[in-house]
Enzyme design. Structure first.
Site, PDB file in Angstrom:
ATOM      1  N   GLU A  90      10.043  38.378 -25.687  1.00 44.31           N
ATOM      2  CA  GLU A  90       8.856  37.715 -25.161  1.00 44.31           C
ATOM      3  C   GLU A  90       8.339  38.471 -23.943  1.00 44.31           C
ATOM      4  OE1 GLU A  90       9.181  33.120 -26.476  1.00 44.31           O
ATOM      5  OE2 GLU A  90      10.225  33.603 -24.635  1.00 44.31           O
ATOM      6  N   CYS A 103       4.642  40.554 -17.182  1.00 41.50           N
ATOM      7  CA  CYS A 103       6.056  40.325 -16.927  1.00 41.50           C
ATOM      8  C   CYS A 103       6.773  40.803 -18.187  1.00 41.50           C
ATOM      9  CB  CYS A 103       6.241  38.828 -16.699  1.00 41.50           C
ATOM     10  SG  CYS A 103       7.924  38.356 -16.442  1.00 41.50           S
ATOM     11  N   CYS A 110      20.143  38.953 -22.601  1.00 39.68           N
ATOM     12  CA  CYS A 110      20.671  39.376 -21.311  1.00 39.68           C
ATOM     13  C   CYS A 110      22.157  39.042 -21.263  1.00 39.68           C
ATOM     14  CB  CYS A 110      19.944  38.650 -20.182  1.00 39.68           C
ATOM     15  SG  CYS A 110      20.436  39.214 -18.533  1.00 39.68           S
ATOM     16  N   CYS A 114      23.211  33.887 -16.224  1.00 36.48           N
ATOM     17  CA  CYS A 114      22.949  33.017 -15.071  1.00 36.48           C
ATOM     18  C   CYS A 114      22.798  31.585 -15.595  1.00 36.48           C
ATOM     19  CB  CYS A 114      21.674  33.438 -14.342  1.00 36.48           C
ATOM     20  SG  CYS A 114      21.759  35.105 -13.660  1.00 36.48           S
ATOM     21  N   CYS A 117      19.290  29.956 -16.428  1.00 38.75           N
ATOM     22  CA  CYS A 117      18.295  30.769 -17.133  1.00 38.75           C
ATOM     23  C   CYS A 117      18.477  30.690 -18.650  1.00 38.75           C
ATOM     24  CB  CYS A 117      18.430  32.224 -16.673  1.00 38.75           C
ATOM     25  SG  CYS A 117      17.343  33.375 -17.527  1.00 38.75           S
ATOM     26  N   GLY A 157      16.247  40.244 -19.702  1.00 38.69           N
ATOM     27  CA  GLY A 157      17.141  41.382 -19.452  1.00 38.69           C
ATOM     28  C   GLY A 157      17.300  41.763 -17.994  1.00 38.69           C
ATOM     29  N   GLU A 158      18.306  42.598 -17.756  1.00 41.33           N
ATOM     30  CA  GLU A 158      18.580  43.104 -16.407  1.00 41.33           C
ATOM     31  C   GLU A 158      18.205  44.594 -16.387  1.00 41.33           C
ATOM     32  OE1 GLU A 158      19.405  42.236 -13.274  1.00 41.33           O
ATOM     33  OE2 GLU A 158      19.473  44.384 -12.867  1.00 41.33           O
ATOM     34  N   SER A 189      13.060  43.810 -10.870  1.00 42.75           N
ATOM     35  CA  SER A 189      13.740  42.613 -10.384  1.00 42.75           C
ATOM     36  C   SER A 189      15.184  42.647 -10.875  1.00 42.75           C
ATOM     37  CB  SER A 189      13.022  41.372 -10.927  1.00 42.75           C
ATOM     38  OG  SER A 189      13.686  40.207 -10.509  1.00 42.75           O
ATOM     39  N   SER A 212      17.021  38.748  -7.134  1.00 42.47           N
ATOM     40  CA  SER A 212      17.183  37.324  -7.427  1.00 42.47           C
ATOM     41  C   SER A 212      18.410  36.842  -6.681  1.00 42.47           C
ATOM     42  CB  SER A 212      17.356  37.132  -8.937  1.00 42.47           C
ATOM     43  OG  SER A 212      16.240  37.695  -9.591  1.00 42.47           O
ATOM     44  N   LEU A 213      18.191  36.140  -5.593  1.00 41.25           N
ATOM     45  CA  LEU A 213      19.316  35.781  -4.717  1.00 41.25           C
ATOM     46  C   LEU A 213      19.853  34.389  -5.049  1.00 41.25           C
ATOM     47  CD1 LEU A 213      20.951  36.934  -2.333  1.00 41.25           C
ATOM     48  CD2 LEU A 213      19.384  35.713  -0.807  1.00 41.25           C
ATOM     49  N   HIS A 214      19.017  33.396  -4.909  1.00 41.25           N
ATOM     50  CA  HIS A 214      19.301  32.000  -5.293  1.00 41.25           C
ATOM     51  C   HIS A 214      20.383  31.297  -4.484  1.00 41.25           C
ATOM     52  CE1 HIS A 214      16.480  32.971  -8.315  1.00 41.25           C
ATOM     53  NE2 HIS A 214      17.310  33.584  -9.137  1.00 41.25           N
ATOM     54  N   ASN A 288      12.765  26.048 -12.643  1.00 41.58           N
ATOM     55  CA  ASN A 288      12.287  25.510 -13.925  1.00 41.58           C
ATOM     56  C   ASN A 288      13.461  24.873 -14.613  1.00 41.58           C
ATOM     57  OD1 ASN A 288       9.515  26.327 -14.061  1.00 41.58           O
ATOM     58  ND2 ASN A 288      10.349  28.397 -13.955  1.00 41.58           N
ATOM     59  N   CYS A 330       9.593  31.755 -15.314  1.00 42.28           N
ATOM     60  CA  CYS A 330      10.886  32.393 -15.056  1.00 42.28           C
ATOM     61  C   CYS A 330      12.012  31.629 -15.723  1.00 42.28           C
ATOM     62  CB  CYS A 330      11.190  32.391 -13.571  1.00 42.28           C
ATOM     63  SG  CYS A 330      10.198  33.496 -12.641  1.00 42.28           S
TER      64      CYS A 330
HETATM   65  N1  SAH Z   1      17.605  40.112 -14.570  1.00 46.25           N
HETATM   66  C1  SAH Z   1      16.549  40.236 -13.638  1.00 46.25           C
HETATM   67  C2  SAH Z   1      15.150  39.991 -14.208  1.00 46.25           C
HETATM   68  C3  SAH Z   1      14.941  38.851 -15.184  1.00 46.25           C
HETATM   69  S1  SAH Z   1      14.930  37.198 -14.609  1.00 46.25           S
HETATM   70  C4  SAH Z   1      16.795  39.343 -12.443  1.00 46.25           C
HETATM   71  O1  SAH Z   1      17.742  38.594 -12.452  1.00 46.25           O
HETATM   72  O2  SAH Z   1      16.043  39.435 -11.466  1.00 46.25           O
HETATM   73  C5  SAH Z   1      13.427  36.977 -13.769  1.00 46.25           C
HETATM   74  C6  SAH Z   1      13.526  35.955 -12.630  1.00 46.25           C
HETATM   75  O3  SAH Z   1      13.541  34.595 -13.122  1.00 46.25           O
HETATM   76  C7  SAH Z   1      14.791  36.088 -11.797  1.00 46.25           C
HETATM   77  O4  SAH Z   1      14.475  35.977 -10.429  1.00 46.25           O
HETATM   78  C8  SAH Z   1      15.595  34.880 -12.261  1.00 46.25           C
HETATM   79  O5  SAH Z   1      16.611  34.548 -11.371  1.00 46.25           O
HETATM   80  C9  SAH Z   1      14.502  33.853 -12.391  1.00 46.25           C
HETATM   81  N2  SAH Z   1      14.874  32.658 -13.121  1.00 46.25           N
HETATM   82  C10 SAH Z   1      15.682  32.558 -14.186  1.00 46.25           C
HETATM   83  N3  SAH Z   1      15.790  31.277 -14.593  1.00 46.25           N
HETATM   84  C11 SAH Z   1      15.003  30.550 -13.765  1.00 46.25           C
HETATM   85  C12 SAH Z   1      14.687  29.174 -13.684  1.00 46.25           C
HETATM   86  N4  SAH Z   1      15.189  28.296 -14.547  1.00 46.25           N
HETATM   87  N5  SAH Z   1      13.834  28.771 -12.705  1.00 46.25           N
HETATM   88  C13 SAH Z   1      13.301  29.656 -11.842  1.00 46.25           C
HETATM   89  N6  SAH Z   1      13.571  30.979 -11.874  1.00 46.25           N
HETATM   90  C14 SAH Z   1      14.418  31.416 -12.820  1.00 46.25           C
END
Ligand code: SAH
Length: 339
Positions: A90, A103, A110, A114, A117, A157-158, A189, A212-214, A288, A330
């Site tokens: 996608e 995007c 992937c 996470c 995700c 993907g990463e 990213s 992507s820190l979180h 999300n 995302c």
């Molecule tokens: N693997 C890479 C790029 C793909 S993910 C990365 O981790 O950055 C793209 C972005 O979407 C990342 O910042 C990821 O953490 C975020 N993301 C994934 N699931 C999400 C969710 N449910 N809500 C908000 N952001 C999310």
């Protein structure tokens, strides 16, 4: 037959010379493909008929088919694309009044899994080739009928686990002879692969970096993002310091705010400690909720997290996700067609 969209200009020049042609032919072909978007050698009218035939016997174009297109109420478009081996990816088009961002995906699925995700939930299938990455861009530019302004590797993907193909695709799309998209219009990213970050710093390519820190506490981050077990925060921070020292670039951080998980005062303190001494910008994203256990904090809680971060001296913005109604936001991209 070689896939022509996987070749950068220098490689195509070499191919030309090897097949007994002059190397400048590569420039002409590159212009046809990337500036004029012609995917058929027979239409490349400034080449001799003989050469056009020869090219047809040496090279092929990747085929990628649009199988579904969804359009969100906010104008975001999501494309489901079918690859030659029937795998699905996608890709999302985000339209703003003055610019368009794609995007795009770097892998089918992937491997990082996470917990919040949807892409990770379906596992990893394979890397995308450079040509499949390039083709996503060209195909969508043709679909929307205008050139893209920014490309973010925030689809499936990463990117740092498919580095060679991602860099090759950037090189191809950036080449001034062809598509000529400015290098600072690409953003990688990453979930935080320190070696990848260091290699980007060393590459001299002025691509933007987003992390992507979180969470800025190891235990929590490891439970949200298993990759943190292999590359804990101090190794990530060291790589980021290296990157910043080398490039001087500001680093963007993505922080998906999840109710009761990473939104407390303590979480904020950890975040401030982690960011201290870096030039940063934090995107606070109300998560999300792809799974019911991950809920969004209230608007007021989100605003207060952002205000406190600003008060501590850090630049940030709340990013309300686009395209949530069509699962284009995302973390909502999947590799399977929903039934
Ligand atoms: N693997 C890479 C790029 C793909 S993910 C990365 O981790 O950055 C793209 C972005 O979407 C990342 O910042 C990821 O953490 C975020 N993301 C994934 N699931 C999400 C969710 N449910 N809500 C908000 N952001 C999310």
């Amino acid at each position: 037959m070689k896939d022509i969209l996987s070749l950068d200009l220098d490689e195509l020049k070499r191919e030309m010379v090897l097949s007994g042609e002059r190397d400048y032919r590569a420039n002409q072909i590159f212009k046809w493909i990337y500036a004029k978007k012609v995917f058929d050698f027979s239409e490349m009218t400034d080449l001799s008929t003989g050469l056009r035939h020869k090219l047809g016997s040496l090279f092929q174009f990747t085929t990628m088919k649009e199988v579904e297109r969804q359009i969100s109420v906010d104008g975001t478009k999501k494309f489901l694309l079918k690859l030659e081996d029937d795998n699905l990816i996608e890709t999302v088009v985000l339209s703003h009044p003055r610019h368009v961002t794609f995007c795009i995906s770097s892998q089918v699925g992937c491997a990082l899994n996470c917990s919040f995700c949807a892409t990770g939930a379906s596992g990893f299938t394979r890397d995308l080739s450079a040509s499949e990455i390039v083709t996503q861009v060209i195909l969508m530019e043709n679909s929307i009928g205008r050139p893209v302004d920014n490309i973010v590797f925030m689809g499936m993907g990463e990117p740092f686990l498919n580095e060679a193909n991602v860099y090759k695709a950037i090189k191809i799309l950036h080449d001034p002879v062809g598509r000529n998209l400015g290098i600072r219009h690409f953003t990688i990213s990453t979930a935080g692969i320190p070696e990848g970050i260091k290699r980007l710093a060393d590459s001299g390519m002025d691509v933007r970096l987003s992390v992507s820190l979180h969470s800025a506490s190891d235990e929590k981050r490891s439970s949200l993002m298993p990759v943190n077990k292999n590359y804990p925060l101090d190794s990530l921070r060291r790589a980021l310091d290296y990157y910043q020292k080398k490039t001087g670039n500001r680093i963007t951080f993505e922080y998906a705010l999840i109710k009761g998980v990473n939104d407390s005062k303590e979480d904020l303190t950890r975040l401030v400690e982690f960011l201290m001494g870096m030039k940063s910008f934090v995107n606070i994203i109300p998560v999300n909720p792809v799974k019911p256990i991950f809920a969004r904090p209230s608007d007021q809680e989100i605003a207060s997290f952002s205000e406190s971060l600003k008060k501590a001296g850090f630049e940030c913005a709340i990013r309300h996700e686009k395209g949530t109604d069509i699962d284009a936001a995302c973390g909502q991209l999947r590799q399977k067609r929903r039934g």
